[in-house]
Design an enzyme around this catalytic site. Sequence first.
Site, mmCIF file in Angstrom:
data_model
loop_
_atom_site.group_PDB
_atom_site.id
_atom_site.type_symbol
_atom_site.label_atom_id
_atom_site.label_comp_id
_atom_site.label_asym_id
_atom_site.label_seq_id
_atom_site.Cartn_x
_atom_site.Cartn_y
_atom_site.Cartn_z
ATOM 1 N N LYS A 131 0.819 -1.217 0.000
ATOM 2 C CA LYS A 131 0.000 0.000 0.000
ATOM 3 C C LYS A 131 0.862 1.279 0.000
ATOM 4 O O LYS A 131 2.079 1.218 0.124
ATOM 5 C CB LYS A 131 -0.948 -0.018 1.207
ATOM 6 C CG LYS A 131 -2.009 -1.130 1.111
ATOM 7 C CD LYS A 131 -2.892 -0.977 -0.103
ATOM 8 C CE LYS A 131 -3.992 -2.021 -0.203
ATOM 9 N NZ LYS A 131 -3.558 -3.386 -0.484
HETATM 10 C C1 LIG Z 1 -9.577 -2.861 -1.958
HETATM 11 C C2 LIG Z 1 -8.956 -3.598 -0.817
HETATM 12 N N1 LIG Z 1 -9.712 -3.922 0.232
HETATM 13 C C3 LIG Z 1 -9.211 -4.546 1.310
HETATM 14 C C4 LIG Z 1 -7.894 -4.915 1.356
HETATM 15 C C5 LIG Z 1 -7.434 -5.697 2.538
HETATM 16 O O1 LIG Z 1 -6.446 -5.101 3.277
HETATM 17 P P1 LIG Z 1 -5.424 -6.010 4.121
HETATM 18 O O2 LIG Z 1 -4.500 -6.659 3.140
HETATM 19 O O3 LIG Z 1 -4.746 -5.033 5.006
HETATM 20 O O4 LIG Z 1 -6.232 -7.006 4.872
HETATM 21 C C6 LIG Z 1 -7.053 -4.602 0.282
HETATM 22 C C7 LIG Z 1 -5.604 -4.910 0.234
HETATM 23 O O5 LIG Z 1 -4.983 -5.782 0.578
HETATM 24 C C8 LIG Z 1 -7.596 -3.935 -0.841
HETATM 25 O O6 LIG Z 1 -6.833 -3.642 -1.900
#
Ligand SMILES: Cc1ncc(COP(=O)(O)O)c(C=O)c1O
Length: 385
Positions: free
Chosen positions: A189
Site C-alpha cells: 500500500k
Molecule cells: C480494496 C482492498 N480492500 C481490502 C484490502 C485488505 O487489506 P489487508 O490486506 O490489510 O487485509 C485490500 C488490500 O490488501 C484492498 O486492496
Amino acid sequence: MKNNYERIHLASPHMSGLEMEFITEAFDTNWIAPLGENVDQFEKDVCDYTGAGYGVALSSGTAAIHLGLKYLGVKKGDIVFCSSLTFSASCNPIVYLGATPVFIDSEYESWNMCPKALQKAYEEYPNPKAVVTVNLYGQSADYDKILNITSRHNTPVLEDAAESLGATYKGVQTGTFGDIGVYSFNGNKIITTSGGGMMVTKNKLAKKKVRFWASQSKDDRPYYFHTEIGYNYRMSNIVAGIGRGQMKVLDERIAKKKYIYEYYKKAFEDIDEIEMMPIADFGESNYWLTCMTLKEDSEISVKNIISAMEKQNIDSRHIWKPMHTQPVFERYPFFTVQEGLSCAEDIFNRGICMPSDTKMTDMDLKRVADLVLELFEENVSAGAV
Ligand SMILES: Cc1ncc(COP(=O)(O)O)c(C=O)c1O
C-alpha cells in the site's frame, strides 16, 4: 547501480528511516504488545491527517472491514451491496458474517461503484443491511451520487479506502465518507506497517465496540469475563511504530506516485491503443497504482505486455478480476446498468497495473516505458513488412 536483472516491483515497502526511532522506543520501554504509545499515536496521526474522527489500529484492513460490518449489524441472512471490481478482501467479510453479497458494476469515469447500477440493485433488494464502496487504485468513488441513494434508503456505508489513504473527494479525505472507513497498511500500500489496517469512524460507540471486539471482547471486570465473542485483531505496538514513521512521508509518497502516473502518461501519449485510467475531476487520487487499458482493437494484448515485462524481471498485473466472475462468488447477484454489459469485466479484460513502486528511478521508469513502446513499435514494423 541497478542492472537489467534487478526486479522492478509493482509496489513494495518503502521505508523512510524514521520508523526505527519509534520501534526502538517500544523496545527500550518493553511495550512489545498490542497496545502502547505507538498504537495510540498512530491512530491519532491517521485521524489528524484525514479528519476521520476516531481510529482503531488493527492487524489488517480485512479485520477492519469484518468488524466494521459487524458494527453495522450485518449478520446471517442479510444482503450487503458491494462493488464488484475490487480485491476479494472487500467482500470476504460479508460472507464471514453469514450475509449475502450482491455485486454492483463500476462506472467508466472512476472505475468505482456505478450509482445507476446501485439504484437498480435497490429496485430488487430495497433493504440491504450495508453498502461496501471501494476507492480503487487510489481514486475516490463518486460519493455525492452514491450517498444520495444510500441515505434515501437509510443504508449505512462501509467505505473500503484500503487503497486510497490520502486521496480526496471534493477536497475531503477518502475514508471519511462512510459510516465506517477502512485503511490498509499491507506491504503493497501507499504506506505500510508490513501488515495492518485501521477502522475509522466519527461514531464514538463504533470505535468502542470495534476496539472491544478486536481485543477478545474482555468485559471490564477484575477477572476474564466474556459476554460476546471476541477476536484477536489489534495492531502490535511495534508495527504501529512503523506506521508512525510512514505517516511522516505520506505526502512524499503520493507526490512520487503521481509523478509515476504522469511519466507513463507522457511516455505513451502517441500510442493510440493505450488509455490511462481516467482521473475523475471530482477529486485528487493518491495514484497508488498507475493503471491503463488497451483499446479493443489493440494487437498487443495485456498478456503480451505482462509476459514481456516478466521476462525482463518487471512486475505488472492484471486489473482485479471482478468478484461476480470469481468461482467462489459467481452464484451471487450482480447488477449492471445494461443487462449483459459489464464495465468491470471490460476493464478487467483490457486493463493492466503498471509497476508503480515509489523507489523507482527515472532509469527504471524509462526501462519499463521503453519495453512497452518497443512492443507497439515492433508490431507496427511487423505489420508493415
Ligand atoms: C480494496 C482492498 N480492500 C481490502 C484490502 C485488505 O487489506 P489487508 O490486506 O490489510 O487485509 C485490500 C488490500 O490488501 C484492498 O486492496
